[in-house]
Design a protein around this motif. Structure first.
Motif, PDB file in Angstrom:
ATOM      1  N   LEU A   1       0.824  -1.207   0.000  1.00 35.45           N
ATOM      2  CA  LEU A   1       0.000   0.000   0.000  1.00 35.45           C
ATOM      3  C   LEU A   1       0.861   1.261   0.000  1.00 35.45           C
ATOM      4  CD1 LEU A   1      -2.850  -1.104   2.450  1.00 35.45           C
ATOM      5  CD2 LEU A   1      -3.001  -0.802  -0.039  1.00 35.45           C
ATOM      6  N   ASP A   2       1.987   1.230   0.719  1.00 38.44           N
ATOM      7  CA  ASP A   2       2.901   2.382   0.714  1.00 38.44           C
ATOM      8  C   ASP A   2       3.451   2.641  -0.693  1.00 38.44           C
ATOM      9  OD1 ASP A   2       2.505   2.781   3.407  1.00 38.44           O
ATOM     10  OD2 ASP A   2       4.336   1.716   4.016  1.00 38.44           O
ATOM     11  N   LYS A   3       3.829   1.567  -1.396  1.00 41.11           N
ATOM     12  CA  LYS A   3       4.323   1.712  -2.774  1.00 41.11           C
ATOM     13  C   LYS A   3       3.210   2.203  -3.700  1.00 41.11           C
ATOM     14  CE  LYS A   3       7.838  -1.878  -2.486  1.00 41.11           C
ATOM     15  NZ  LYS A   3       8.198  -3.242  -2.903  1.00 41.11           N
ATOM     16  N   LEU A   4       2.019   1.690  -3.489  1.00 43.72           N
ATOM     17  CA  LEU A   4       0.887   2.065  -4.338  1.00 43.72           C
ATOM     18  C   LEU A   4       0.514   3.529  -4.151  1.00 43.72           C
ATOM     19  CD1 LEU A   4      -1.116   0.927  -6.398  1.00 43.72           C
ATOM     20  CD2 LEU A   4      -2.601   0.296  -4.485  1.00 43.72           C
ATOM     21  N   ARG A   5       0.645   4.018  -2.928  1.00 45.36           N
ATOM     22  CA  ARG A   5       0.322   5.427  -2.637  1.00 45.36           C
ATOM     23  C   ARG A   5       1.241   6.397  -3.367  1.00 45.36           C
ATOM     24  NH1 ARG A   5      -0.822   3.376   2.545  1.00 45.36           N
ATOM     25  NH2 ARG A   5      -3.052   3.562   2.967  1.00 45.36           N
ATOM     26  N   GLU A   6       2.430   5.941  -3.746  1.00 45.83           N
ATOM     27  CA  GLU A   6       3.345   6.789  -4.506  1.00 45.83           C
ATOM     28  C   GLU A   6       2.798   7.078  -5.899  1.00 45.83           C
ATOM     29  OE1 GLU A   6       7.101   4.763  -4.514  1.00 45.83           O
ATOM     30  OE2 GLU A   6       7.298   4.891  -2.330  1.00 45.83           O
ATOM     31  N   LYS A   7       1.904   6.195  -6.388  1.00 42.13           N
ATOM     32  CA  LYS A   7       1.371   6.342  -7.745  1.00 42.13           C
ATOM     33  C   LYS A   7      -0.119   6.648  -7.781  1.00 42.13           C
ATOM     34  CE  LYS A   7       4.862   3.284  -9.393  1.00 42.13           C
ATOM     35  NZ  LYS A   7       5.328   2.123  -9.992  1.00 42.13           N
ATOM     36  N   VAL A   8      -0.847   6.218  -6.744  1.00 40.89           N
ATOM     37  CA  VAL A   8      -2.305   6.359  -6.717  1.00 40.89           C
ATOM     38  C   VAL A   8      -2.710   6.979  -5.383  1.00 40.89           C
ATOM     39  CG1 VAL A   8      -4.493   5.098  -6.794  1.00 40.89           C
ATOM     40  CG2 VAL A   8      -2.563   4.298  -8.150  1.00 40.89           C
ATOM     41  N   PRO A   9      -3.541   8.001  -5.397  1.00 44.65           N
ATOM     42  CA  PRO A   9      -3.979   8.561  -4.112  1.00 44.65           C
ATOM     43  C   PRO A   9      -4.934   7.589  -3.406  1.00 44.65           C
ATOM     44  CG  PRO A   9      -5.084   9.669  -5.929  1.00 44.65           C
ATOM     45  CD  PRO A   9      -4.108   8.714  -6.543  1.00 44.65           C
ATOM     46  N   LEU A  10      -4.529   7.152  -2.250  1.00 46.68           N
ATOM     47  CA  LEU A  10      -5.339   6.251  -1.430  1.00 46.68           C
ATOM     48  C   LEU A  10      -5.488   6.836  -0.036  1.00 46.68           C
ATOM     49  CD1 LEU A  10      -3.751   2.738  -2.160  1.00 46.68           C
ATOM     50  CD2 LEU A  10      -5.947   3.577  -2.974  1.00 46.68           C
ATOM     51  N   PRO A  11      -6.585   6.512   0.646  1.00 46.95           N
ATOM     52  CA  PRO A  11      -6.710   6.933   2.045  1.00 46.95           C
ATOM     53  C   PRO A  11      -5.548   6.380   2.861  1.00 46.95           C
ATOM     54  CG  PRO A  11      -8.785   6.031   1.240  1.00 46.95           C
ATOM     55  CD  PRO A  11      -7.757   5.791   0.175  1.00 46.95           C
ATOM     56  N   GLY A  12      -5.202   7.071   3.918  1.00 48.50           N
ATOM     57  CA  GLY A  12      -4.055   6.697   4.730  1.00 48.50           C
ATOM     58  C   GLY A  12      -4.281   5.559   5.687  1.00 48.50           C
ATOM     59  N   ASP A  13      -5.516   5.173   5.927  1.00 48.94           N
ATOM     60  CA  ASP A  13      -5.821   4.139   6.915  1.00 48.94           C
ATOM     61  C   ASP A  13      -5.820   2.760   6.262  1.00 48.94           C
ATOM     62  OD1 ASP A  13      -6.647   2.692   9.088  1.00 48.94           O
ATOM     63  OD2 ASP A  13      -8.715   3.437   9.057  1.00 48.94           O
ATOM     64  N   ASP A  14      -4.728   2.014   6.480  1.00 51.46           N
ATOM     65  CA  ASP A  14      -4.597   0.689   5.873  1.00 51.46           C
ATOM     66  C   ASP A  14      -5.666  -0.284   6.366  1.00 51.46           C
ATOM     67  OD1 ASP A  14      -2.417   1.701   4.582  1.00 51.46           O
ATOM     68  OD2 ASP A  14      -0.932   0.541   5.704  1.00 51.46           O
ATOM     69  N   VAL A  15      -6.022  -0.211   7.636  1.00 50.69           N
ATOM     70  CA  VAL A  15      -7.031  -1.124   8.176  1.00 50.69           C
ATOM     71  C   VAL A  15      -8.361  -0.943   7.451  1.00 50.69           C
ATOM     72  CG1 VAL A  15      -8.355  -1.776  10.236  1.00 50.69           C
ATOM     73  CG2 VAL A  15      -5.924  -1.282  10.443  1.00 50.69           C
ATOM     74  N   THR A  16      -8.733   0.280   7.186  1.00 51.72           N
ATOM     75  CA  THR A  16      -9.986   0.536   6.467  1.00 51.72           C
ATOM     76  C   THR A  16      -9.929  -0.043   5.063  1.00 51.72           C
ATOM     77  OG1 THR A  16     -10.420   2.516   7.754  1.00 51.72           O
ATOM     78  CG2 THR A  16     -11.557   2.330   5.648  1.00 51.72           C
ATOM     79  N   LEU A  17      -8.809   0.127   4.368  1.00 56.89           N
ATOM     80  CA  LEU A  17      -8.675  -0.414   3.017  1.00 56.89           C
ATOM     81  C   LEU A  17      -8.783  -1.942   3.024  1.00 56.89           C
ATOM     82  CD1 LEU A  17      -5.783   1.821   1.645  1.00 56.89           C
ATOM     83  CD2 LEU A  17      -8.199   1.899   1.002  1.00 56.89           C
ATOM     84  N   VAL A  18      -8.139  -2.563   3.989  1.00 56.88           N
ATOM     85  CA  VAL A  18      -8.199  -4.024   4.095  1.00 56.88           C
ATOM     86  C   VAL A  18      -9.623  -4.471   4.409  1.00 56.88           C
ATOM     87  CG1 VAL A  18      -7.436  -5.979   5.530  1.00 56.88           C
ATOM     88  CG2 VAL A  18      -5.765  -4.340   4.652  1.00 56.88           C
ATOM     89  N   ARG A  19     -10.300  -3.751   5.286  1.00 57.49           N
ATOM     90  CA  ARG A  19     -11.685  -4.108   5.616  1.00 57.49           C
ATOM     91  C   ARG A  19     -12.627  -3.901   4.424  1.00 57.49           C
ATOM     92  NH1 ARG A  19     -11.939  -1.936  11.777  1.00 57.49           N
ATOM     93  NH2 ARG A  19     -11.563  -3.961  12.740  1.00 57.49           N
ATOM     94  N   VAL A  20     -12.434  -2.852   3.663  1.00 58.37           N
ATOM     95  CA  VAL A  20     -13.274  -2.629   2.474  1.00 58.37           C
ATOM     96  C   VAL A  20     -13.078  -3.772   1.488  1.00 58.37           C
ATOM     97  CG1 VAL A  20     -13.549  -1.157   0.431  1.00 58.37           C
ATOM     98  CG2 VAL A  20     -13.458  -0.130   2.705  1.00 58.37           C
ATOM     99  N   ASN A  21     -11.831  -4.168   1.273  1.00 60.06           N
ATOM    100  CA  ASN A  21     -11.548  -5.285   0.379  1.00 60.06           C
ATOM    101  C   ASN A  21     -12.220  -6.566   0.890  1.00 60.06           C
ATOM    102  OD1 ASN A  21     -10.155  -6.239  -2.015  1.00 60.06           O
ATOM    103  ND2 ASN A  21      -8.853  -7.381  -0.609  1.00 60.06           N
ATOM    104  N   ALA A  22     -12.156  -6.788   2.184  1.00 56.24           N
ATOM    105  CA  ALA A  22     -12.785  -7.976   2.774  1.00 56.24           C
ATOM    106  C   ALA A  22     -14.305  -7.919   2.630  1.00 56.24           C
ATOM    107  CB  ALA A  22     -12.397  -8.101   4.248  1.00 56.24           C
ATOM    108  N   ALA A  23     -14.886  -6.743   2.810  1.00 54.82           N
ATOM    109  CA  ALA A  23     -16.337  -6.596   2.665  1.00 54.82           C
ATOM    110  C   ALA A  23     -16.769  -6.876   1.228  1.00 54.82           C
ATOM    111  CB  ALA A  23     -16.778  -5.200   3.097  1.00 54.82           C
ATOM    112  N   VAL A  24     -15.978  -6.414   0.269  1.00 50.76           N
ATOM    113  CA  VAL A  24     -16.268  -6.719  -1.143  1.00 50.76           C
ATOM    114  C   VAL A  24     -16.254  -8.229  -1.351  1.00 50.76           C
ATOM    115  CG1 VAL A  24     -15.328  -6.567  -3.497  1.00 50.76           C
ATOM    116  CG2 VAL A  24     -15.466  -4.521  -2.067  1.00 50.76           C
ATOM    117  N   GLN A  25     -15.287  -8.901  -0.757  1.00 48.46           N
ATOM    118  CA  GLN A  25     -15.209 -10.355  -0.902  1.00 48.46           C
ATOM    119  C   GLN A  25     -16.400 -11.057  -0.274  1.00 48.46           C
ATOM    120  OE1 GLN A  25     -11.307 -11.559   0.463  1.00 48.46           O
ATOM    121  NE2 GLN A  25     -10.333 -10.768  -1.385  1.00 48.46           N
TER     122      GLN A  25
END
Length: 157
Positions: free
Chosen positions: A38-62
């Motif tokens: 996620l740190d590497k991805l943020r260098e190229k794509v604007p993402l929210p700073g909260d990794d836990v939220t991103l992981v939870r959103v991905n899990a909810a999609v699943q």
């Protein structure tokens, strides 16, 4: 739905429901694993700073898409969402190219390959042209029945 689809879609969908529920209930280990990616991805794509939220959103999609696929509702859309959610999971969780230890590299390559194979199965569901053909066939039959009924109607006097 074909008998194979009745069997295969729930098998794939249930896998994602189970994985998503596990991540939602304990997001810290996957978050730690995903952090460098996620740190590497943020260098190229604007993402929210909260990794836990991103992981939870991905899990909810699943969970949601897995349940839809399991029940056969919107299977192509659900499979596409699952394939999309599996991509960052695979890149973040199994970067075999970064492993120095040959044993770890081999283990991560196997997991990467497994996820790629699952993505292939999901994309096969997405590209299921038979689904479109079957729906078109049913509409065509209904139109033909209407034409036959109309042709058998008594002539007005």
């Amino acid at each position: 739905m074909t008998p194979l689809q009745l069997l295969s879609r729930p098998m794939i969908g249930a896998f994602f429901v189970n994985a998503g529920v596990g991540t939602l209930s304990n997001p810290e280990p996957p978050t730690e694993m995903a952090a460098p990616f996620l740190d590497k991805l943020r260098e190229k794509v604007p993402l929210p700073g909260d990794d836990v939220t991103l992981v939870r959103v991905n899990a909810a999609v699943q969970v949601v898409a897995g349940a839809l696929l399991t029940t056969g509702r919107a299977p192509r859309t659900a499979a596409l969402a699952l394939a999309a959610s599996l991509l960052p999971t695979t890149l973040a969780g199994h970067p075999f190219w970064e492993q120095e230890d040959p044993g770890q590299r081999a283990a991560q390559r196997i997991q990467f390959g497994k996820n790629a194979a699952i993505m292939g199965g999901l994309l096969a569901v997405v590209s299921d042209a038979n689904h479109q053909t079957r729906a078109h066939m049913l509409r065509s039959r209904a139109k033909a029945r209407k034409r036959v009924k109309a042709s058998k109607a008594p002539l007005p006097r």
